[in-house]
Design an enzyme around this catalytic site. Structure first.
Site, short mmCIF file in Angstrom:
data_model
loop_
_atom_site.label_atom_id
_atom_site.label_comp_id
_atom_site.label_asym_id
_atom_site.label_seq_id
_atom_site.Cartn_x
_atom_site.Cartn_y
_atom_site.Cartn_z
N THR A 212 0.82 -1.21 0.00
CA THR A 212 0.00 0.00 0.00
C THR A 212 0.86 1.26 0.00
OG1 THR A 212 -0.23 -0.38 2.37
CG2 THR A 212 -2.12 -0.88 1.02
N GLY A 213 2.18 1.11 0.09
CA GLY A 213 3.05 2.28 -0.06
C GLY A 213 3.67 2.80 1.23
N LYS A 214 3.79 1.95 2.25
CA LYS A 214 4.36 2.40 3.52
C LYS A 214 5.82 2.80 3.37
CE LYS A 214 3.23 -1.49 5.50
NZ LYS A 214 2.51 -2.11 4.38
N HIS A 429 -15.92 -27.97 -12.79
CA HIS A 429 -15.67 -27.23 -11.55
C HIS A 429 -15.88 -25.72 -11.79
CE1 HIS A 429 -13.46 -26.45 -7.70
NE2 HIS A 429 -13.24 -25.30 -8.32
N GLU A 430 -15.24 -25.19 -12.82
CA GLU A 430 -15.37 -23.75 -13.09
C GLU A 430 -16.79 -23.40 -13.53
OE1 GLU A 430 -13.24 -21.71 -12.04
OE2 GLU A 430 -11.72 -23.24 -11.64
N HIS A 433 -18.85 -22.97 -10.47
CA HIS A 433 -18.73 -21.64 -9.86
C HIS A 433 -19.59 -20.63 -10.63
CE1 HIS A 433 -15.59 -22.29 -6.96
NE2 HIS A 433 -14.71 -22.71 -7.84
N ASP A 505 -10.78 -23.16 -2.62
CA ASP A 505 -12.13 -22.63 -2.42
C ASP A 505 -12.60 -22.89 -1.00
OD1 ASP A 505 -12.17 -22.04 -5.11
OD2 ASP A 505 -13.16 -23.92 -5.66
P1 ADP Z 1 4.70 -1.38 1.45
O1 ADP Z 1 5.95 -0.86 2.07
O2 ADP Z 1 3.45 -0.84 2.07
O3 ADP Z 1 4.65 -2.87 1.33
P2 ADP Z 1 5.79 -0.12 -0.84
O4 ADP Z 1 6.01 1.23 -0.33
O5 ADP Z 1 6.98 -1.01 -0.87
O6 ADP Z 1 4.63 -0.85 -0.04
O7 ADP Z 1 5.10 -0.04 -2.27
C1 ADP Z 1 5.59 -0.77 -3.35
C2 ADP Z 1 5.48 0.00 -4.65
O8 ADP Z 1 4.13 0.23 -4.98
C3 ADP Z 1 6.09 1.36 -4.57
O9 ADP Z 1 7.46 1.32 -4.81
C4 ADP Z 1 5.35 2.10 -5.66
O10 ADP Z 1 5.91 1.84 -6.92
C5 ADP Z 1 3.97 1.48 -5.63
N1 ADP Z 1 3.03 2.29 -4.83
C6 ADP Z 1 2.37 1.91 -3.72
N2 ADP Z 1 1.57 2.90 -3.27
C7 ADP Z 1 1.72 3.94 -4.11
C8 ADP Z 1 1.18 5.27 -4.17
N3 ADP Z 1 0.29 5.71 -3.27
N4 ADP Z 1 1.58 6.07 -5.18
C9 ADP Z 1 2.48 5.63 -6.08
N5 ADP Z 1 3.02 4.42 -6.08
C10 ADP Z 1 2.66 3.55 -5.12
ZN ZN Z 2 -12.74 -23.42 -7.53
#
Ligand code: ADP
Ligand code: ZN
Ligand code: MG
Length: 600
Positions: A212-214, A429-430, A433, A505
């Site tokens: 998520t971009g931490k 199977h598919e 679903h 599943d």
């Molecule tokens: P985390 O540390 O949460 O696991 P990362 O910071 O390593 O995530 O994110 C991985 C990559 O995803 C980043 O290097 C970037 O390329 C992309 N990314 C994630 N969130 C964003 C955002 N909000 N804007 C732009 N790029 C993003």
């Molecule tokens: Zn299945």
């Protein structure tokens, strides 16, 4: 503090003693294992076949069978007229299979094995042969470590960078950026804050799923404030030898103090920061590391301009002491990007890429609800790779669609040989679903049904997810269970047998059912109650055995009802199921429109 110093020295003495004992044991082990290997190798040597030899033997037609395990590089070769099986190294399973197919030879000599036991075995024997090397490596690393112990000033492992990443590289997250701007201002001009008597958070916890971009945000804060960025991952603190984790924390902060103002970034802090226990061994070691971190954070001088950022995706696992005032008392939660966020992230990562004019990033954003920033960046990168491989001048919509599938379900395995029987099983199977889903109000938005193997899946049913939802209703969750069990239900009814193909599943369905009862309070009889045994293993004991039994019973009722409903729907729509399955066997992929046509 002389007292503390004394303790440190004693600790060090103890550590050296352990190291010495460990070294002796290691050396004896190396000698013993080498001797054993030399003896056993003699025998093995006669049974080896090189890759070229193997190809030649196949050309000569003396090979009866080649048995391979997916993921392993060794294969068992049975030669005609030779009792004992030989071992051959196959550098690439896929290339080998293709080569054999190219030679238009009898494909039957290859037996592909997916047996995990066999896989483990090969890993095991592979490991065994590189064991001496590994041990030697460990010895060398150990010697380095011992030197490091004597050398107080040096800092290992932590990485200092001057980040060039700024807030412009982070898409979306407008409110979060606002909050972080405060920290940037403080790092840039701490004096103003001190003079005002303002207290700035020393520790900020970034919470959010992986991708998520931490890390990106932590770097952006450093880049924006133009201060150095010292990073280390929580798992790196976990050490074989007691005390080393704690000393690493100490060194990390020493280094930071020298170069302040700066940012310390501790990734995966849950690796060291999970609840302290009264256990022994690795756990006490973990506790020491955590204690040291607490000591360091308390020991900041008021005028020290250091901000500690930490990332985790499991904040509930952290020791409460870490979250007290003066430590990580600020929390920024980074959610999955919403539609606008996804579009913004796609725009950032699309900058240096060439797209065909038909490509509409907005519509990709609409199709990717639930994707993380990392997923989106990855998709555009994969799309560029796919476009290059296909000799396109620009990235097309089709390239992007393929990239989405590659990232979500895995790569198409065109070379995987699927028997007619397996194909029929997967098709039903598919189709199961898909048919069951089509009868459920919340599940009927089907995008594609396929029996082309991808990644580990034999086939897949893809849903459209163009809606950003913050809440999921009980009805939707119940219907999801029915849809998930539709595959198994079809197998049972049509083929009168069930397979392992439904294991994923069933796992997903069970987890959803458990969450419904223990997390979202959706049980009629138990009512709104949240039980988190991961957070507190004794919680269930506290509530009593009967309560635990009741939870189990409720989960089972949910799953049983879903399975019964899935079977009912299959029975009621048997003709449609057959049509979809037969079409899948013929065409392998069915689009949304074709599917609607088939079930009319
Ligand atoms: P985390 O540390 O949460 O696991 P990362 O910071 O390593 O995530 O994110 C991985 C990559 O995803 C980043 O290097 C970037 O390329 C992309 N990314 C994630 N969130 C964003 C955002 N909000 N804007 C732009 N790029 C993003
Ligand atoms: Zn299945
Ligand atoms: Mg990260």
């Amino acid at each position: 503090m002389p007292e503390r110093k004394n303790r440190k020295d004693k600790e060090k003495e103890k550590k050296n003693k352990y190291l010495f004992a460990f070294l002796i044991i290691l050396i004896i082990a190396i000698i013993a294992i080498s001797a054993f290997l030399i003896i056993s190798n003699k025998d093995a040597e006669e049974n080896k076949l090189t890759y070229t030899e193997l190809i030649k033997q196949i050309d000569d037609g003396v090979v009866e069978k080649v048995e391979m395990t997916i993921g392993s590089t060794t294969a068992k070769v049975k030669l005609k007229d030779v009792e004992k099986e030989k071992q051959a190294i196959i550098p690439s399973t896929q290339a080998f299979v293709e080569l054999i197919q190219e030679k238009a030879l009898n494909g039957n000599i290859i037996e592909l094995n997916q047996n995990p036991e066999g896989f483990l075995k090969t890993i095991g024997s592979g490991l065994f042969s590189i064991l001496p090397t590994l041990l030697l490596l460990a010895l060398i690393i150990l010697m380095f470590k011992m030197q490091g112990l004597g050398d107080k000033g040096k800092v290992y492992d932590s990485e200092t960078t001057n980040s060039k990443i700024t807030f412009d590289d982070v898409a979306g997250l407008d409110e979060e950026k606002q909050e972080m701007m405060e920290i940037v201002d403080f790092l840039k001009n701490p004096k103003r804050f001190y003079e005002m008597g303002a207290k700035i958070p020393r520790g900020v916890l970034l919470c959010g799923q992986p991708g998520t971009g931490k890390t990106l945000i932590a770097k952006a804060i450093a880049g924006q404030a133009n201060v150095p960025f010292i990073s280390m991952s929580g798992s790196e603190f976990i050490e074989m030898f007691a005390g080393l984790g704690a000393s690493r924390v100490r060194k990390l902060f020493e280094k930071a103090k020298k170069i302040s103002p700066c940012i310390i970034f501790i990734d995966e802090i849950d690796a060291i920061g999970s609840r302290r226990t009264s256990g022994s061994g690795a756990e006490t070691e973990n506790n020491q590391t955590l204690n040291q971190l607490l000591v360091e954070m308390d020991g900041f001088d008021t005028e020290e301009t250091i901000i500690v950022l930490a990332a985790t995706n499991r904040p509930e696992m952290l020791d409460k002491a870490l979250l007290r005032p003066g430590r990580f008392d600020r929390r920024i939660t980074i959610a999955l990007p919403d539609l606008r966020g996804r579009e913004a992230i796609l725009n950032i990562h699309a900058k240096e890429k060439k797209f065909s004019s038909e490509v509409d990033l907005r519509s990709i954003a609409e199709d990717t609800a639930g994707f993380t920033g990392a997923d989106l960046a990855n998709i555009l990168n994969e799309a560029a790779i796919i476009a290059t491989i296909n000799d396109h001048d620009v990235i097309t919509n089709k390239d992007i669609e393929d990239a989405v599938k590659k990232v979500t379900v895995g790569l198409e395995k065109q070379s995987r040989v699927v028997s007619e029987k397996d194909k029929r099983l997967t098709a039903y199977h598919e189709a199961g679903h898909a048919i069951v889903s089509s009868r459920l109000e919340t599940q009927k938005d089907i995008k594609e049904v396929s029996i082309i193997p991808r990644g580990v899946a034999g086939g897949y049913t893809m849903y459209r997810t163009n809606e950003d939802k913050y809440y999921i209703s009980k009805t939707e969750m119940e219907e999801k269970l029915v849809a998930l069990l539709g595959g198994r239900a079809a197998e049972k009814i049509v083929l009168n047998d069930i397979s392992t193909g439904a294991s994923n599943d069933i796992e997903v369905a069970t987890n959803i059912a458990k969450d419904m009862i223990t997390k979202y309070g959706m049980s009629e009889t138990l009512g709104p109650i949240s039980i988190n045994t991961e957070q507190d293993p004794y919680e269930l004991q506290l509530l009593g055995e009967k309560f635990g039994d009741a939870i189990g019973a409720e989960v089972k009722v949910l799953l049983d009802n879903a399975y019964i409903r899935a079977q009912q729907l299959i029975h009621e729509n048997r003709d449609k199921l057959d049509r979809v399955a037969q079409t899948l066997i013929k065409k392998e992929v069915i689009s949304a429109d074709e599917f609607q046509e088939l079930i009319k």
